[in-house]
Design a protein around this motif. Sequence first.
Motif, PDB file in Angstrom:
ATOM      1  N   GLY A  89       0.812  -1.203   0.000  1.00  0.00           N
ATOM      2  CA  GLY A  89       0.000   0.000   0.000  1.00  0.00           C
ATOM      3  C   GLY A  89       0.848   1.256   0.000  1.00  0.00           C
ATOM      4  N   SER A  90       0.159   2.396   0.035  1.00  0.00           N
ATOM      5  CA  SER A  90       0.877   3.670  -0.002  1.00  0.00           C
ATOM      6  C   SER A  90       1.705   3.893   1.263  1.00  0.00           C
ATOM      7  CB  SER A  90      -0.115   4.815  -0.176  1.00  0.00           C
ATOM      8  OG  SER A  90      -1.088   4.797   0.882  1.00  0.00           O
ATOM      9  N   ARG A  91       1.256   3.359   2.401  1.00  0.00           N
ATOM     10  CA  ARG A  91       2.012   3.529   3.642  1.00  0.00           C
ATOM     11  C   ARG A  91       3.353   2.795   3.590  1.00  0.00           C
ATOM     12  NH1 ARG A  91      -2.437   2.913   8.570  1.00  0.00           N
ATOM     13  NH2 ARG A  91      -3.724   4.741   8.002  1.00  0.00           N
ATOM     14  N   HIS A  95       8.643   3.735   3.704  1.00  0.00           N
ATOM     15  CA  HIS A  95       9.871   3.116   4.188  1.00  0.00           C
ATOM     16  C   HIS A  95      10.714   2.506   3.061  1.00  0.00           C
ATOM     17  CE1 HIS A  95       8.167   3.541   8.205  1.00  0.00           C
ATOM     18  NE2 HIS A  95       7.056   2.967   7.750  1.00  0.00           N
ATOM     19  N   THR A  96      10.171   2.469   1.873  1.00  0.00           N
ATOM     20  CA  THR A  96      10.915   1.942   0.735  1.00  0.00           C
ATOM     21  C   THR A  96      10.533   2.717  -0.516  1.00  0.00           C
ATOM     22  OG1 THR A  96      11.504  -0.074  -0.476  1.00  0.00           O
ATOM     23  CG2 THR A  96       9.194   0.198   0.131  1.00  0.00           C
ATOM     24  N   THR A  97      11.200   2.406  -1.626  1.00  0.00           N
ATOM     25  CA  THR A  97      10.933   3.074  -2.888  1.00  0.00           C
ATOM     26  C   THR A  97      10.841   2.040  -3.995  1.00  0.00           C
ATOM     27  OG1 THR A  97      13.288   3.381  -3.354  1.00  0.00           O
ATOM     28  CG2 THR A  97      12.179   5.150  -2.148  1.00  0.00           C
ATOM     29  N   VAL A  98      10.332   2.493  -5.137  1.00  0.00           N
ATOM     30  CA  VAL A  98      10.277   1.597  -6.297  1.00  0.00           C
ATOM     31  C   VAL A  98      11.689   1.200  -6.724  1.00  0.00           C
ATOM     32  CG1 VAL A  98       9.538   1.410  -8.702  1.00  0.00           C
ATOM     33  CG2 VAL A  98       8.085   2.594  -7.049  1.00  0.00           C
ATOM     34  N   GLY A  99      12.607   2.155  -6.638  1.00  0.00           N
ATOM     35  CA  GLY A  99      13.987   1.853  -7.013  1.00  0.00           C
ATOM     36  C   GLY A  99      14.608   0.778  -6.134  1.00  0.00           C
ATOM     37  N   ALA A 100      14.286   0.795  -4.831  1.00  0.00           N
ATOM     38  CA  ALA A 100      14.816  -0.227  -3.930  1.00  0.00           C
ATOM     39  C   ALA A 100      14.262  -1.599  -4.273  1.00  0.00           C
ATOM     40  CB  ALA A 100      14.477   0.129  -2.488  1.00  0.00           C
TER      41      ALA A 100
END
Length: 258
Positions: A89-91, A95-100
């Motif tokens: 979800g958005s939450r 704590h993370t990103t799409v790149g990670a």
Amino acid sequence: ELERSTVMPLLNVVACNLQPFALLAWVRALERRDGGGAARGAVLALAITGLSLLVSYSMQSTFFHQICLGLWLKAALAHAVFDKALRLGSRAFRHTTVGAVVNLVSIDCEKVEEAQVLYQFVWQAPLLLLVQSALIVAVVGRRPGVPGVATVLVTWPLIDRAACAAGALRARAMRHNDERVRLVNEIVQGIAAVKVAAWEESLARAVAKRRAQEHALVRRSTLLMQLVGTAMIILPGLGLCVTMVVARALAARRDGRG
């Protein structure tokens, strides 16, 4: 695939240890003056050729099955990561990103595949070293054989330390890579603000700095791994050379006394 990648290294160990004995028997057959030496030498030459082909086949087959198993594990891990990422979800993205997430698939899963390809050397290399050391001492004797074996055993920890140092450098490079991916992802997400504020040059320099740090560490770790690979090839020959020199010196000393 796991069973095949275990049997083939054992076959490679057996074939590698039979090769020197076949070569020694071939040389002795050539030194014989009677008529049977030529026939026996031809048979032994065929045996040496067969052992060489067996060594090549077992090694190539080992890598083939390990690569197949590594690709299967990589695909399974990538599927698990993407399956979890698509349900976040958005939450969770606080704590993370799409790149990670992409970094996990493109780099971490790739490292699992590489580890699977090379893991058999963890047990194959010590086994081969132990068998060859025992054979050297049994063939040439304890006095000339022990110095050669000791040369290999003393040098081996240095290779291990160099490999560990290369792994540590690569881990540091991975941290710089994660920072670069995170920065680029933030730039892409806020590209409108970057354009309005004319931050292109400063952010490009920040990305280039992280990339330069990453490349420097990768070059150093790659150089260390190349040195480790070269040392692993040279090390058995170095032990044999020490054994031959000591055996020659002992033989000359006995002849001098005689």
